[in-house]
Design a protein around this motif. Sequence first.
Motif, PDB file in Angstrom:
ATOM      1  N   UNK A   1       0.646  -1.136   0.159  1.00 43.48           N
ATOM      2  CA  UNK A   1       0.180   0.113  -0.007  1.00 43.48           C
ATOM      3  C   UNK A   1       0.892   1.245   0.092  1.00 43.48           C
ATOM      4  N   UNK A   2       1.254   1.822  -1.057  1.00 45.08           N
ATOM      5  CA  UNK A   2       2.421   2.745  -1.506  1.00 45.08           C
ATOM      6  C   UNK A   2       1.363   4.129  -1.218  1.00 45.08           C
ATOM      7  N   UNK A   3       1.986   5.036  -0.528  1.00 45.25           N
ATOM      8  CA  UNK A   3       1.310   6.210  -0.126  1.00 45.25           C
ATOM      9  C   UNK A   3       1.926   7.509  -0.974  1.00 45.25           C
ATOM     10  N   UNK A   4       3.095   7.366  -1.550  1.00 42.23           N
ATOM     11  CA  UNK A   4       3.675   8.195  -2.221  1.00 42.23           C
ATOM     12  C   UNK A   4       4.220   7.657  -3.664  1.00 42.23           C
ATOM     13  N   UNK A   5       4.095   8.428  -4.693  1.00 38.59           N
ATOM     14  CA  UNK A   5       4.457   8.006  -5.906  1.00 38.59           C
ATOM     15  C   UNK A   5       5.078   9.196  -6.730  1.00 38.59           C
ATOM     16  N   UNK A   6       6.423   8.786  -6.877  1.00 36.90           N
ATOM     17  CA  UNK A   6       7.263   9.894  -7.477  1.00 36.90           C
ATOM     18  C   UNK A   6       7.389   9.606  -8.925  1.00 36.90           C
ATOM     19  N   UNK A   7       7.264  10.695  -9.870  1.00 32.07           N
ATOM     20  CA  UNK A   7       7.155  10.348 -11.101  1.00 32.07           C
ATOM     21  C   UNK A   7       8.062  11.384 -11.758  1.00 32.07           C
ATOM     22  N   UNK A   8       8.982  11.043 -12.500  1.00 34.47           N
ATOM     23  CA  UNK A   8       9.713  11.872 -13.468  1.00 34.47           C
ATOM     24  C   UNK A   8       8.971  12.252 -14.781  1.00 34.47           C
TER      25      UNK A   8
ATOM     26  N   UNK B   1      10.106   1.068  -3.659  1.00 32.84           N
ATOM     27  CA  UNK B   1       9.927   0.431  -4.904  1.00 32.84           C
ATOM     28  C   UNK B   1      10.368   1.270  -6.132  1.00 32.84           C
ATOM     29  N   UNK B   2      11.574   1.162  -6.633  1.00 32.78           N
ATOM     30  CA  UNK B   2      12.133   1.876  -7.814  1.00 32.78           C
ATOM     31  C   UNK B   2      11.827   1.220  -9.011  1.00 32.78           C
ATOM     32  N   UNK B   3      11.168   1.943  -9.768  1.00 33.53           N
ATOM     33  CA  UNK B   3      10.769   1.387 -11.210  1.00 33.53           C
ATOM     34  C   UNK B   3      11.440   1.947 -12.287  1.00 33.53           C
TER      35      UNK B   3
ATOM     36  N   UNK C   1       0.798  12.136  -5.208  1.00 35.34           N
ATOM     37  CA  UNK C   1       1.598  12.244  -6.463  1.00 35.34           C
ATOM     38  C   UNK C   1       2.716  13.172  -6.248  1.00 35.34           C
ATOM     39  N   UNK C   2       4.099  12.895  -6.476  1.00 37.33           N
ATOM     40  CA  UNK C   2       5.124  13.683  -6.630  1.00 37.33           C
ATOM     41  C   UNK C   2       5.665  13.754  -8.125  1.00 37.33           C
ATOM     42  N   UNK C   3       5.748  15.043  -8.703  1.00 32.22           N
ATOM     43  CA  UNK C   3       6.276  15.069 -10.118  1.00 32.22           C
ATOM     44  C   UNK C   3       7.646  15.531  -9.807  1.00 32.22           C
ATOM     45  N   UNK C   4       8.518  14.683 -10.275  1.00 32.10           N
ATOM     46  CA  UNK C   4      10.134  14.851  -9.687  1.00 32.10           C
ATOM     47  C   UNK C   4      10.955  15.207 -11.150  1.00 32.10           C
ATOM     48  N   UNK C   5      11.347  16.387 -11.253  1.00 32.25           N
ATOM     49  CA  UNK C   5      11.564  16.671 -12.558  1.00 32.25           C
ATOM     50  C   UNK C   5      12.984  17.494 -12.782  1.00 32.25           C
TER      51      UNK C   5
ATOM     52  N   UNK D   1       7.056   4.554  -0.307  1.00 36.34           N
ATOM     53  CA  UNK D   1       7.127   5.511  -1.389  1.00 36.34           C
ATOM     54  C   UNK D   1       7.751   4.653  -2.629  1.00 36.34           C
ATOM     55  N   UNK D   2       7.269   4.961  -3.714  1.00 38.08           N
ATOM     56  CA  UNK D   2       7.473   4.296  -4.926  1.00 38.08           C
ATOM     57  C   UNK D   2       8.072   5.415  -5.893  1.00 38.08           C
ATOM     58  N   UNK D   3       8.707   5.094  -6.792  1.00 38.93           N
ATOM     59  CA  UNK D   3       9.398   6.002  -7.893  1.00 38.93           C
ATOM     60  C   UNK D   3       9.481   5.515  -9.297  1.00 38.93           C
ATOM     61  N   UNK D   4       9.278   6.119 -10.264  1.00 35.44           N
ATOM     62  CA  UNK D   4       9.533   5.776 -11.634  1.00 35.44           C
ATOM     63  C   UNK D   4      10.049   6.918 -12.321  1.00 35.44           C
ATOM     64  N   UNK D   5      11.181   6.304 -13.149  1.00 39.80           N
ATOM     65  CA  UNK D   5      12.092   7.033 -14.014  1.00 39.80           C
ATOM     66  C   UNK D   5      12.679   6.575 -15.214  1.00 39.80           C
TER      67      UNK D   5
END
Length: 268
Positions: free
Chosen positions: A2-9, A231-233, A39-43, A213-217
């Motif tokens: 149950x991830x509560x934060x999702x960081x996205x490039x 979780x790094x995706x 959501x977190x927009x990480x750019x 926290x999960x993150x995608x990039x």
Amino acid sequence: MNYKLLALDIDGTLTNSEKIITPKTRQALMDAQKKGVRLILASGRPTEGVLPVAKELEMEKYGGLILSYNGARVIDLANNKVVYEKTLPAEIIPVISDLAHQYRLGVLTYVGGAVITETPNDPYIQLEARINKIPLRGVKDFVSAVTEKEPKCLMTGDGNYMGEVEPEIAKALEGLSVYRSESFFLEIMPENIDKALSLEKICEYTGVKREELAACGDGYNDIPMIRYAELGIAMANAKEPVKEAADAITLSNDEDGIAAAIEKYFVF
């Protein structure tokens, strides 16, 4: 989990090759937000270049955050609060300007919601304004036009030539973070800025554990946050070192990879 934060490039991750969020990906992110994911927009983009994307996803309604300038500024969209910020020292701006003149490179920064530069006809600078969908303003004197403390300056030039002069510029700007985000873009930022450090600040601010926290990039500057997240995706279109750093690999940005990752890894 149950991830509560999702960081996205954004570029190459959230958006497809045409720089748009597809309907399927947008719907997956809207559903996730409605079920409690922030959501977190990480750019690496400036804040002004991230805000339209955040608005498209209605992030201000769901407590979303922006991590812009590769992490040098973090903003809570729910209240427009600056959670974290690190800027270039004012005294370094003339040095950066002199180096750009010395090596015959373009140089820009962001003031008042616009890209400012002495060379508005530079095609690379025009590209930067176009990517971020913000105005381009030519100025007579770069140094005097920088009226605010800025998190980033960007030098522009031919990629092969930039490769030759980058080590010399980095040596002259010792104590700052100097790296190329594209062959023709040389980023100049405060020291020790990366997406992982700013995600740590966000976890502290929100009270969400790193394990949630999960993150995608897809790019090199995403490696720190992919390693930091529980979780790094990596996207299928990611650079090989990014894939090696990741816990999982999803579909490409042209195949709704974000939507596929949410469906596979998020439990609501």
